[in-house]
Motif scaffolding. Structure first.
Motif, mmCIF file in Angstrom:
data_model
loop_
_atom_site.group_PDB
_atom_site.id
_atom_site.type_symbol
_atom_site.label_atom_id
_atom_site.label_comp_id
_atom_site.label_asym_id
_atom_site.label_seq_id
_atom_site.Cartn_x
_atom_site.Cartn_y
_atom_site.Cartn_z
ATOM 1 N N ASP A 174 13.144 53.708 46.301
ATOM 2 C CA ASP A 174 12.581 53.516 47.634
ATOM 3 C C ASP A 174 12.124 54.850 48.222
ATOM 4 N N PHE A 175 12.913 55.877 47.997
ATOM 5 C CA PHE A 175 12.593 57.226 48.476
ATOM 6 C C PHE A 175 11.259 57.710 47.904
ATOM 7 N N LYS A 178 8.451 56.067 49.663
ATOM 8 C CA LYS A 178 8.230 56.625 51.001
ATOM 9 C C LYS A 178 7.534 57.982 50.935
ATOM 10 N N ASP A 182 3.842 59.394 52.496
ATOM 11 C CA ASP A 182 4.048 60.355 53.584
ATOM 12 C C ASP A 182 3.011 61.483 53.478
ATOM 13 N N ASN A 186 3.130 64.264 50.572
ATOM 14 C CA ASN A 186 2.795 63.604 49.303
ATOM 15 C C ASN A 186 1.903 64.442 48.388
ATOM 16 N N ASP A 245 12.589 61.038 54.929
ATOM 17 C CA ASP A 245 12.274 59.934 54.019
ATOM 18 C C ASP A 245 13.514 59.464 53.273
ATOM 19 N N ALA A 248 15.741 57.469 55.641
ATOM 20 C CA ALA A 248 15.220 56.113 55.852
ATOM 21 C C ALA A 248 15.598 55.198 54.686
ATOM 22 N N SER A 249 15.594 55.736 53.471
ATOM 23 C CA SER A 249 15.978 54.929 52.306
ATOM 24 C C SER A 249 17.468 54.619 52.317
ATOM 25 N N LYS A 252 18.022 51.905 54.797
ATOM 26 C CA LYS A 252 17.531 50.614 54.283
ATOM 27 C C LYS A 252 18.582 49.924 53.428
#
Length: 277
Positions: A174-175, A178, A182, A186, A245, A248-249, A252
Motif C-alpha cells: 500500500d505504501f 501511495k 505522491d 514519486n 505516506d 497513512a498505510s 489503513k
C-alpha cells in the motif's frame, strides 16, 4: 480499560466533591444506596474520568497506546463516553456500556505488566485529586486488578504487533502505491516503477528491512542508507512526505498507535543517513 469498574463514594455538592454519611441523625440505618448514588451520579464519575484521561495523556510510559485517540477528537470523545458509561452501569446507574470486552479490546496491543501498573498509578492519582477515601479507592483498584488477565499480554515483539511478514507486506504494498501517486516524491522512484524487476527488488528490500528492524527473521541485504541515497539530494520535506505516506498505510491497516510510533521512530533514526546526501 473498557470493562466494568466499581468506584468511590463521592457526591458533588456546592461545587466540590464531598462525602456523605450512611446514617440519619437519629442513628437509624438508612437503606443502602447504590454505589452510583453514593458517587454523585454521572457528574462526579465524569469528573474523575476526565482527570484520569488527562493523567494518561501526560504519562510517557503509556500514552503511546492512546496516541491515535488523543489526536482524533471523535475517538477521544468515544473513549471518554465508554469509560463513563461502563463505570455508571457497573455501579448501578442507567448508563449502558456498549464497547468491546477487555480481551478483545486489547488483543495484539502488547500491553505489559509495567504498562498496566502505570495505568493503575494514573487512576490512583485521579482518585487522590478528589480525596477519595482509602476504602473506596481500594475497592476501585481491586476491581481494576481483576481485569489484568484480560489486558496484559506481555511484551509482544513489534514484528508480531505489525502482523509479521504478511502484515508488513500488505503495508509495504500500500505504501508503494501511495508513493507512486505522491507528486512530492514519486520522481525519486520513477525508474523503479517503470521496471518490474527493480520494483520487486525495492519491495522485497523494504519488507526485509522492516521485518529485520522489528524483530523478524527477514534479512535486509541491500545497501546501507547513506550509500543508497548518495547524490539523491533528498530534503527534510521529501523525507517527511515519505513518512506521511507510510503513516497513512499503517492507519489503513489499523496498526496500533504504539506499534506505529515504534516503527516510525526507528525510521526516523535513519533521517541523517538519507537527507542531504
Amino acid at each position: 480499560m473498557k470493562k466494568s469498574f466499581q468506584l468511590w463514594g463521592i457526591l458533588l455538592m456546592s461545587g466540590t466533591l464531598v462525602f456523605t454519611s450512611c446514617k440519619n441523625d437519629d442513628n437509624t440505618t438508612t437503606p443502602t444506596k447504590s454505589l452510583y448514588e453514593r458517587l454523585g451520579g454521572n457528574t462526579a464519575i465524569s469528573a474523575v474520568i476526565d482527570q484520569f484521561i488527562a493523567n494518561v495523556a501526560g504519562d510517557a510510559r503509556i500514552n503511546a497506546f492512546f496516541a491515535d485517540a488523543a489526536s482524533d477528537p471523535a475517538r477521544l470523545t468515544k473513549l471518554r463516553n465508554n469509560l463513563i458509561n461502563q463505570v455508571g452501569m457497573a455501579t448501578g446507574g442507567s448508563e449502558k456500556y456498549t464497547g468491546l470486552d477487555m480481551k478483545t479490546a486489547h488483543k495484539g496491543m502488547g500491553v505489559a505488566e509495567a504498562d498496566f501498573n502505570a495505568l493503575v498509578e494514573d487512576l490512583s492519582l485521579a482518585l487522590d485529586k478528589f480525596k477519595v477515601p482509602t476504602t473506596e479507592k481500594t475497592e476501585l483498584l481491586t476491581a481494576l486488578a481483576g481485569m489484568k488477565g484480560d489486558i496484559v499480554e506481555g511484551a509482544t515483539p513489534l514484528y508480531a504487533r505489525l502482523g509479521a511478514n504478511a502484515g508488513i507486506s500488505a503495508v509495504i504494498d500500500d505504501f508503494l502505491g501511495k508513493v507512486a501517486a505522491d507528486s512530492r516524491i514519486n520522481s525519486f522512484f520513477a525508474a523503479a516503477a517503470a521496471d518490474p524487476a527493480r520494483l520487486a527488488k525495492l519491495r522485497n528490500n523494504l519488507i526485509n528491512q522492516v521485518g529485520q528492524a522489528s524483530g523478524g527473521t527477514e534479512k535486509y541485504t541491500g545497501l546501507d542508507m547513506k550509500t543508497a541515497h548518495k547524490g539523491m539530494k533528498i530534503t527534510d520535506a521529501h523525507f517527511n512526505a515519505l513518512v506521511e505516506d507510510l503513516t497513512a498505510s499503517l492507519v489503513k491497516f489499523n496498526v496500533q498507535s504504539k506499534a506505529k510510533i515504534e516503527l516510525l521512530t526507528a525510521l526516523g533514526s535513519m533521517r541523517a543517513d538519507i537527507v542531504g546526501q
